[in-house]
Design an enzyme around this catalytic site. Structure first.
Site, PDB file in Angstrom:
ATOM      1  CB  CYS A   2      -1.037   0.547   1.033  1.00 50.67           C
ATOM      2  SG  CYS A   2      -2.151  -1.264   1.237  1.00 50.67           S
ATOM      3  NE  ARG A  27       3.891   1.491  -1.482  1.00 54.71           N
ATOM      4  CZ  ARG A  27       5.340   0.858  -1.812  1.00 54.71           C
ATOM      5  NH1 ARG A  27       5.832   1.018  -3.050  1.00 54.71           N
ATOM      6  NH2 ARG A  27       5.651  -0.267  -0.599  1.00 54.71           N
ATOM      7  CD1 TRP A  75      -3.632  -4.594  -4.847  1.00 56.67           C
ATOM      8  CD2 TRP A  75      -2.129  -5.564  -3.655  1.00 56.67           C
ATOM      9  NE1 TRP A  75      -2.666  -5.153  -5.216  1.00 56.67           N
ATOM     10  CE2 TRP A  75      -3.003  -6.020  -4.514  1.00 56.67           C
ATOM     11  CE3 TRP A  75      -2.172  -6.172  -2.794  1.00 56.67           C
ATOM     12  CZ2 TRP A  75      -2.128  -7.208  -4.972  1.00 56.67           C
ATOM     13  CZ3 TRP A  75      -1.577  -7.850  -2.216  1.00 56.67           C
ATOM     14  CH2 TRP A  75      -2.189  -8.381  -3.868  1.00 56.67           C
ATOM     15  CG  ASN A 101       3.081  -1.578   2.811  1.00 52.66           C
ATOM     16  OD1 ASN A 101       4.402  -0.382   2.091  1.00 52.66           O
ATOM     17  ND2 ASN A 101       2.884  -1.967   1.807  1.00 52.66           N
ATOM     18  N   GLY A 102       1.952  -3.220   4.455  1.00 52.39           N
ATOM     19  CA  GLY A 102       2.798  -4.636   4.810  1.00 52.39           C
ATOM     20  C   GLY A 102       1.249  -5.613   5.398  1.00 52.39           C
ATOM     21  CD  GLU A 488       7.353  -7.134 -20.303  1.00 47.11           C
ATOM     22  OE1 GLU A 488       7.409  -8.621 -19.533  1.00 47.11           O
ATOM     23  OE2 GLU A 488       7.305  -6.676 -20.437  1.00 47.11           O
ATOM     24  CE  LYS A 492       4.213  -4.595 -19.690  1.00 49.19           C
ATOM     25  NZ  LYS A 492       5.421  -5.113 -18.926  1.00 49.19           N
ATOM     26  CD  GLU A 495       1.780  -6.683 -16.370  1.00 46.64           C
ATOM     27  OE1 GLU A 495       2.502  -6.147 -15.408  1.00 46.64           O
ATOM     28  OE2 GLU A 495       2.674  -5.847 -17.273  1.00 46.64           O
ATOM     29  CG  HIS A 511       5.670 -29.587 -29.434  1.00 47.64           C
ATOM     30  ND1 HIS A 511       5.418 -30.862 -29.419  1.00 47.64           N
ATOM     31  CD2 HIS A 511       6.271 -28.925 -29.625  1.00 47.64           C
ATOM     32  CE1 HIS A 511       6.548 -31.299 -29.976  1.00 47.64           C
ATOM     33  NE2 HIS A 511       7.514 -30.130 -29.676  1.00 47.64           N
ATOM     34  CE  LYS A 610       6.169   0.292 -12.495  1.00 45.43           C
ATOM     35  NZ  LYS A 610       6.238  -0.129 -12.698  1.00 45.43           N
TER      36      LYS A 610
HETATM   37  C1  G6P Z   1       4.709  -6.072  -9.936  1.00 41.86           C
HETATM   38  C2  G6P Z   1       4.065  -5.373 -10.865  1.00 41.86           C
HETATM   39  C3  G6P Z   1       5.403  -5.587 -12.188  1.00 41.86           C
HETATM   40  C4  G6P Z   1       6.660  -5.918 -12.013  1.00 41.86           C
HETATM   41  C5  G6P Z   1       6.928  -7.316 -10.547  1.00 41.86           C
HETATM   42  C6  G6P Z   1       8.466  -7.148  -9.946  1.00 41.86           C
HETATM   43  O1  G6P Z   1       3.744  -7.320 -10.517  1.00 41.86           O
HETATM   44  O2  G6P Z   1       3.038  -5.406 -11.432  1.00 41.86           O
HETATM   45  O3  G6P Z   1       5.390  -5.012 -13.462  1.00 41.86           O
HETATM   46  O4  G6P Z   1       7.654  -6.140 -13.313  1.00 41.86           O
HETATM   47  O5  G6P Z   1       6.183  -6.071  -9.495  1.00 41.86           O
HETATM   48  O6  G6P Z   1       8.710  -5.622  -9.382  1.00 41.86           O
HETATM   49  P1  G6P Z   1      10.054  -5.224  -9.230  1.00 41.86           P
HETATM   50  O7  G6P Z   1       9.533  -3.995  -8.624  1.00 41.86           O
HETATM   51  O8  G6P Z   1      10.687  -6.471  -8.385  1.00 41.86           O
HETATM   52  O9  G6P Z   1      11.103  -5.711 -11.012  1.00 41.86           O
END
Ligand code: G6P
Length: 615
Positions: A2, A27, A75, A101-102, A488, A492, A495, A511, A610
């Protein structure tokens, strides 16, 4: 994961806290709240929803004046997102108020004990348990707030960054951290508390970053006292001068942070190699590598640990390290690595990749690797983050703040940095000829302008997005260095548009995934000139025969794929090794435009955050 913000000083706290919370919404953003002390009482306003919903409630609600306050953007971990579970939380007496936060892992046991002693709980959160534990300790021990917080925190298991305020002691806020980040902004006659420095950067450049197990007693017109929570020792505060500026954390004319960050990549990549790459002298220099060169060179293997997009960058790095430096590399999800008793010893190098430098699983993996004697190197973007402090050595990507939840420039800059390291090791080991080494150095320097060229495909990508935005599934295929790029690209899209997408090595298509292909299935295929081109063309033919819709990412001037594919997006010619830095860009743009066309919130996609500071 958070975001928390606190203020104590002479200005009205509410606008500072609300603006700060907006900057921390990366966050978490499922509910938000604020508590303000107006000189007599604490007024709390909180709501399910985003900080903008909180703002609206503030406009139509109760008193929000006061020069002391704390705020939170959530969150959810314990308890669904609703008004009651939103922070701040009061203690039973109404005297204490907290933001957190935690996760408090043993909250259920503590809650039971407190209930046995007559405490009642409004919410389902672990945080409300913590604030009541503090109150209980305070009453029983007749302690000052700081001592009560310390004693209570010694009883909890888990992670926290907290700020606590006591109505009876209105000139102070207590802040503490373990496993979740916490910065204190030190101004003239005012203090700020926040999960990162962005909420206070326009007020002060001076910040104290709390370390794990530290608590701060922040008092108006007094010096901040920092204490170790476990051993009770006083720690002298280290005030850092921050380099961050305000423009960097604002949108700068772009509609979304994600688009801004996609377009920042040419500069961000330059910033990553600036001062490290000297093409004319044929030198790559990074203090964090140079100081431990022997350790790298003697490593029996390199294990890369990371999560999400950073894990994908790790997969690209596996190809790069093995090709250039001939060191065996394993890439592990940090969350798996930490729980499976990995075979790691003092002969190993572990590289932890993390944009935020705060990801809980990656941090735990680092601790485990260190316990096993490995040398741990961090690749982080956020300066001063927990991972950058926890590792033996490291290098920053210098990509600048990444705010959009879907990671973009972090990925390309991580790859750039890891490529620099691999080239440096290859040079030292002699696994690369001088001419190849020089060729890569020269080419690396051309990447930013090539990325700029790819960004010109912006409109074309949007048009392709228009055609396929209603598809229910996407497939992404690539081989070799571009297989992780396919993963990736699929991530994207998932997400931010919530369309199901999978990335596969192109040859694996036969396969399984081939069974999914029909005329409704868009398939993005990375088919650049170098790297199994003919094989990929055969894969494309196989898709064509099953009527799949092909979006080819090809090298400029390609004719073969162009004649088969439904659409092509061109990227400038490059070596296979550096091509991920180019092929990634159209995939980022494609997911961005599809999400926009579907009216999704690209910067704050549902259920994501994030920085994931919980397991
Ligand atoms: C979250 C974010 C991703 C990120 C991942 C790892 O899931 O939404 O975008 O790649 O965490 O985060 P980091 O800060 O360790 O790269």
């Amino acid at each position: 994961m958070c975001g928390i913000v606190g203020y104590i000083g002479y200005r009205e706290a509410q606008p500072i806290i609300v603006k700060g919370l907006k900057r921390l919404e990366y966050r978490g953003y499922d509910s938000a709240g604020i508590a303000l002390f107006d000189g007599k009482e604490i007024n709390v306003t909180k709501t399910k929803g985003k900080v903008s919903d909180l703002e609206e409630k503030i406009l139509n609600g109760n008193n929000t004046s006061g020069t002391i306050g704390i705020g939170h953007t959530r969150w959810a971990t314990h308890g669904i997102p609703n008004d009651v579970n939103s922070h701040p939380h009061y203690s039973n007496s109404g005297d204490l108020v907290i933001i957190h936060n935690g996760i408090i892992e043993n909250y259920a046991t503590i809650k039971q004990e407190l209930e046995n002693r007559g405490y009642v709980f409004q919410s389902d959160t672990d945080t409300e348990v913590l604030v009541n534990l503090i109150e209980d300790v305070q009453k029983n021990g007749n302690f000052k707030l700081g001592k009560a917080v310390q004693v209570a925190l010694n009883q909890v298991i888990g992670a926290y960054a907290i700020a606590v305020f006591d109505l009876k002691k209105p000139n102070e806020i207590i802040a503490a951290r373990l496993g979740s980040p916490l910065a204190i902004g030190v101004g003239e006659g005012e203090f700020f508390i926040a999960s990162d420095a962005s909420p206070f950067i326009e007020y002060t450049n001076n910040a104290i970053y709390l370390e794990d197990e530290e608590m701060a007693i922040i008092r108006l017109h007094k010096d901040t006292k920092i204490r170790n929570i476990t051993n009770d020792r006083l720690v002298s505060p280290y005030v850092q001068e921050l380099k961050l500026n305000l423009e960097e954390i604002e949108k700068g004319g772009y509609e979304h942070f994600m688009l801004k960050e996609i377009f920042e990549q040419p500069e961000a990549i330059k910033d990553t190699y600036r001062g490290r790459l000297n093409v004319s002298k044929g030198i790559i220099k990074m203090a964090g590598v140079e100081d431990h060169l022997e350790t790298f060179l003697n490593a029996q293997k390199i294990t890369i640990v990371a999560c999400g997009t950073s894990w994908h960058a790790g997969l690209v790095a596996e190809y790069v390290f093995e090709k250039l430096a001939r060191i065996p590399v394993e890439v592990e999800y940090a969350s798996e690595f930490r729980y499976r008793n990995p075979v790691i010893s003092n002969k190993d190098v572990v590289i932890a990749i993390s944009q935020s430098g705060e990801t809980a699983d990656t941090l735990a993996a680092i601790k485990l690797a260190k316990e096993n004697g490995a040398f741990v190197f961090g690749v982080c973007n956020v300066v001063g983050s927990s991972i950058s402090r926890e590792t033996h050595s490291g290098a920053y990507t210098h990509a600048g703040p990444e705010i959009g939840v879907a990671s973009t420039k972090a990925f390309t800059t991580q790859i750039t940095l890891l490529t620099l390291i691999a080239l440096r090791l290859a040079k030292a080991k002699g696994t690369l000829s001088n001419s190849d080494y020089k060729r890569y150095l020269v080419e690396l320097e051309t990447i930013p302008s090539k990325v700029e060229e790819v960004l010109e495909a912006d409109k074309l990508t949007k048009m392709i997005g228009e055609i396929y935005k209603d598809a229910s599934n996407f497939l992404y295929l690539g081989r070799g260095f571009n297989f992780p790029v396919a993963l990736e690209g699929a991530l994207k899209l998932k997400e931010i548009s919530y369309i199901h997408a999978e990335g596969y090595p192109a040859a694996e298509m036969k396969h399984g995934p081939i069974a999914l292909i029909d005329e409704n299935m868009p398939i993005v295929v990375i088919a650049t000139k170098y790297g199994h081109y003919e094989k990929i063309v055969s894969n494309i033919q196989e898709i064509k025969s099953r009527k799949g819709k092909i979006i080819g990412i090809v090298t400029k001037g390609d004719t073969q794929v162009k004649s088969i594919a439904d659409h092509i997006i061109e990227v400038p010619e490059s070596s296979e090794l550096l091509s991920p830095l180019l092929t990634t860009i159209p995939l980022q743009l494609l997911s961005y435009y599809i999400a926009i066309l579907l009216n999704k919130n690209v910067d704050q996609p549902r259920n994501l955050a994030k920085s994931v500071t919980v397991e």
